[in-house]
Write a protein that holds these residues in place. Structure first.
Motif, PDB file in Angstrom:
ATOM      1  N   GLY A 233       0.791  -1.219   0.000  1.00 21.97           N
ATOM      2  CA  GLY A 233       0.000   0.000   0.000  1.00 21.97           C
ATOM      3  C   GLY A 233       0.823   1.269   0.000  1.00 21.97           C
ATOM      4  N   ASP A 234       2.158   1.163  -0.021  1.00 19.62           N
ATOM      5  CA  ASP A 234       2.991   2.364  -0.094  1.00 19.62           C
ATOM      6  C   ASP A 234       2.835   3.012  -1.471  1.00 19.62           C
ATOM      7  OD1 ASP A 234       3.895   2.100   2.471  1.00 19.62           O
ATOM      8  OD2 ASP A 234       5.801   1.162   1.932  1.00 19.62           O
ATOM      9  N   ILE A 235       2.932   4.343  -1.491  1.00 19.28           N
ATOM     10  CA  ILE A 235       2.615   5.124  -2.679  1.00 19.28           C
ATOM     11  C   ILE A 235       3.894   5.775  -3.221  1.00 19.28           C
ATOM     12  CG2 ILE A 235       1.117   6.933  -3.596  1.00 19.28           C
ATOM     13  CD1 ILE A 235      -0.357   6.636  -0.755  1.00 19.28           C
ATOM     14  N   TYR A 236       4.132   5.636  -4.521  1.00 17.49           N
ATOM     15  CA  TYR A 236       5.320   6.162  -5.186  1.00 17.49           C
ATOM     16  C   TYR A 236       4.879   7.190  -6.224  1.00 17.49           C
ATOM     17  CZ  TYR A 236       7.265   1.864  -3.204  1.00 17.49           C
ATOM     18  OH  TYR A 236       7.634   0.853  -2.342  1.00 17.49           O
ATOM     19  N   ILE A 237       5.399   8.413  -6.125  1.00 18.17           N
ATOM     20  CA  ILE A 237       4.906   9.509  -6.963  1.00 18.17           C
ATOM     21  C   ILE A 237       6.067  10.179  -7.701  1.00 18.17           C
ATOM     22  CG2 ILE A 237       3.703  11.735  -6.972  1.00 18.17           C
ATOM     23  CD1 ILE A 237       2.362  10.728  -4.311  1.00 18.17           C
ATOM     24  N   THR A 238       5.898  10.350  -9.004  1.00 17.54           N
ATOM     25  CA  THR A 238       6.875  11.099  -9.791  1.00 17.54           C
ATOM     26  C   THR A 238       6.619  12.585  -9.600  1.00 17.54           C
ATOM     27  OG1 THR A 238       6.975   9.352 -11.459  1.00 17.54           O
ATOM     28  CG2 THR A 238       7.801  11.510 -12.103  1.00 17.54           C
ATOM     29  N   ASP A 239       7.507  13.227  -8.862  1.00 18.31           N
ATOM     30  CA  ASP A 239       7.432  14.670  -8.596  1.00 18.31           C
ATOM     31  C   ASP A 239       8.279  15.345  -9.674  1.00 18.31           C
ATOM     32  OD1 ASP A 239       7.071  17.114  -7.410  1.00 18.31           O
ATOM     33  OD2 ASP A 239       8.288  16.693  -5.632  1.00 18.31           O
ATOM     34  N   ALA A 240       7.661  15.558 -10.850  1.00 23.54           N
ATOM     35  CA  ALA A 240       8.401  15.768 -12.091  1.00 23.54           C
ATOM     36  C   ALA A 240       9.374  16.945 -12.066  1.00 23.54           C
ATOM     37  CB  ALA A 240       7.420  15.922 -13.255  1.00 23.54           C
ATOM     38  N   LEU A 241       8.896  18.135 -11.697  1.00 27.40           N
ATOM     39  CA  LEU A 241       9.773  19.305 -11.769  1.00 27.40           C
ATOM     40  C   LEU A 241      10.534  19.561 -10.478  1.00 27.40           C
ATOM     41  CD1 LEU A 241       7.864  21.821 -14.066  1.00 27.40           C
ATOM     42  CD2 LEU A 241       9.568  20.068 -14.609  1.00 27.40           C
ATOM     43  N   ASN A 242      10.396  18.657  -9.516  1.00 28.17           N
ATOM     44  CA  ASN A 242      11.353  18.582  -8.407  1.00 28.17           C
ATOM     45  C   ASN A 242      12.375  17.486  -8.679  1.00 28.17           C
ATOM     46  OD1 ASN A 242      10.596  20.680  -6.622  1.00 28.17           O
ATOM     47  ND2 ASN A 242       8.914  19.446  -5.806  1.00 28.17           N
TER      48      ASN A 242
END
Length: 346
Positions: A233-242
């Motif tokens: 259930g862990d969430i992985y997010i592409t923080d594009a412009l960071n």
């Protein structure tokens, strides 16, 4: 000859057993046809499997009527992928691809060798179809969730392709992009690139909440685009412009950050699609350098694979990525107008 026939029969039995027990298995190239990473003498970890551009790549045969039309008109009406942005598999032989160029969802059923499209929005106002399908997700009943960045909604289709509902009717979304579904907790996660936040939709309670805001600190975002959820259930997010990947627990609490801006392996220039396999390896698309980087949970670079260009195993401005339960890796190879399939070899 008898031994050869016996060997072929045994191979067919093994493939059938694998299909029944473990779902769909791609035929894998061997010998000179096999492309792997890393190169020998290191043990191979990733193998190229196949490319999907059109129904004929999965063995779909044209009907007599279609062949007649081609002969009569001198045209080639066969559908094909034009501008793929996201991809997902049900793990049982069906691959779904969002296509912003054709404004459809391609559905490739490799097991049954069938093909169809999803695009109609019967209950919506004109033009009555998807305009910019971006993210994609599947639930346990194979209901299909599709974000449309122009219509600013997430549409839900049943297994037959019929529209059953939509999310975001009150104008919550600025630009919905990536989708990920946590089936065990019945939650759908939606990245909102313009509002710099993550929306959480509770499938059971039908409630909508969010976390994050614009910024560069932990738990803040600068145009988040793609998202994945692992088996815990862990969430992985592409923080594009960071230029980083942020990891959160199932409650949305910040856990860890991977990556920074750079032009070397282990850093990001234009991060896009993200996926996580059963061993918690994290796969990240770098759109600018046409490669996939693999990290562990602490951010250590383990391997990269893929080559630039239009060759068989090449990539050209890849976008979305998905890793299924059997270790197959699907990549929306956007400017090569296809989906590339690789496999983690364990």
């Amino acid at each position: 000859m008898k031994k050869k026939l016996q060997g072929t029969f045994l191979l067919c039995i093994i493939c059938l057993v694998n299909l029944l027990l473990f779902g769909f298995t791609f035929p894998e190239p061997s010998g000179k046809e096999r492309v792997v990473w890393p190169l020998p003498p290191d043990s191979p970890k990733i193998a190229y499997i196949m490319s999907i551009e059109s129904p004929k790549d999965i063995g779909v045969k044209k009907s007599i009527f279609r062949r007649f039309i081609e002969v009569f008109t001198g045209t080639e009406p066969e559908p094909r992928i034009l501008r793929p942005t996201a991809v997902i598999s049900d793990g049982n032989g069906t691959v779904y691809v969002t296509d912003t160029g054709l404004q459809v969802i391609h559905v490739f059923d490799l097991k049954k060798k069938k093909y169809r499209q999803v695009f109609k929005l019967i209950s919506e106002p004109q033009p009555g179809r998807l305009l910019s399908p971006a993210g994609i997700a599947l639930d346990k009943e194979n209901n299909l969730y599709v974000s449309d960045s122009v219509l600013k909604k997430v549409f839900v289709f049943d297994n037959s392709g019929k529209l059953v509902s939509s999310i975001g009717s009150n104008g919550e979304f600025g630009r919905p992009a990536g989708l990920a579904l946590d089936s065990s907790r019945e939650k759908l996660y939606i990245t909102d690139a313009i509002n710099h936040q993550i929306w959480v939709y509770d499938l059971k309670e039908k409630g909508l909440s969010s976390f994050g805001k614009r910024g560069k600190e932990q738990g803040e975002f600068n145009f988040p685009t793609h998202i994945a959820v692992d088996s815990k259930g862990d969430i992985y997010i592409t923080d594009a412009l960071n230029f980083r990947i942020q990891i959160f627990n199932p409650e949305g609490k910040f856990n860890n950050t991977i990556g920074t801006l750079g032009n070397t392996l282990g850093t990001f220039s234009k991060p896009k699609g993200i996926g996580v396999d059963r061993e918690e390896h994290i796969y990240v698309v770098d759109n600018l350098y046409d490669t996939i980087q693999i990290f562990n949970r602490t951010g250590e670079l383990l391997l990269n694979f893929g080559t630039h260009g239009g060759g068989r195993e090449g990539l050209w401005l890849p976008n979305g990525l998905y890793v299924d339960k059997d270790g197959y890796i699907y990549i929306a190879d956007t400017y090569n107008e296809r989906v590339q399939v690789f496999k983690y070899l364990h």
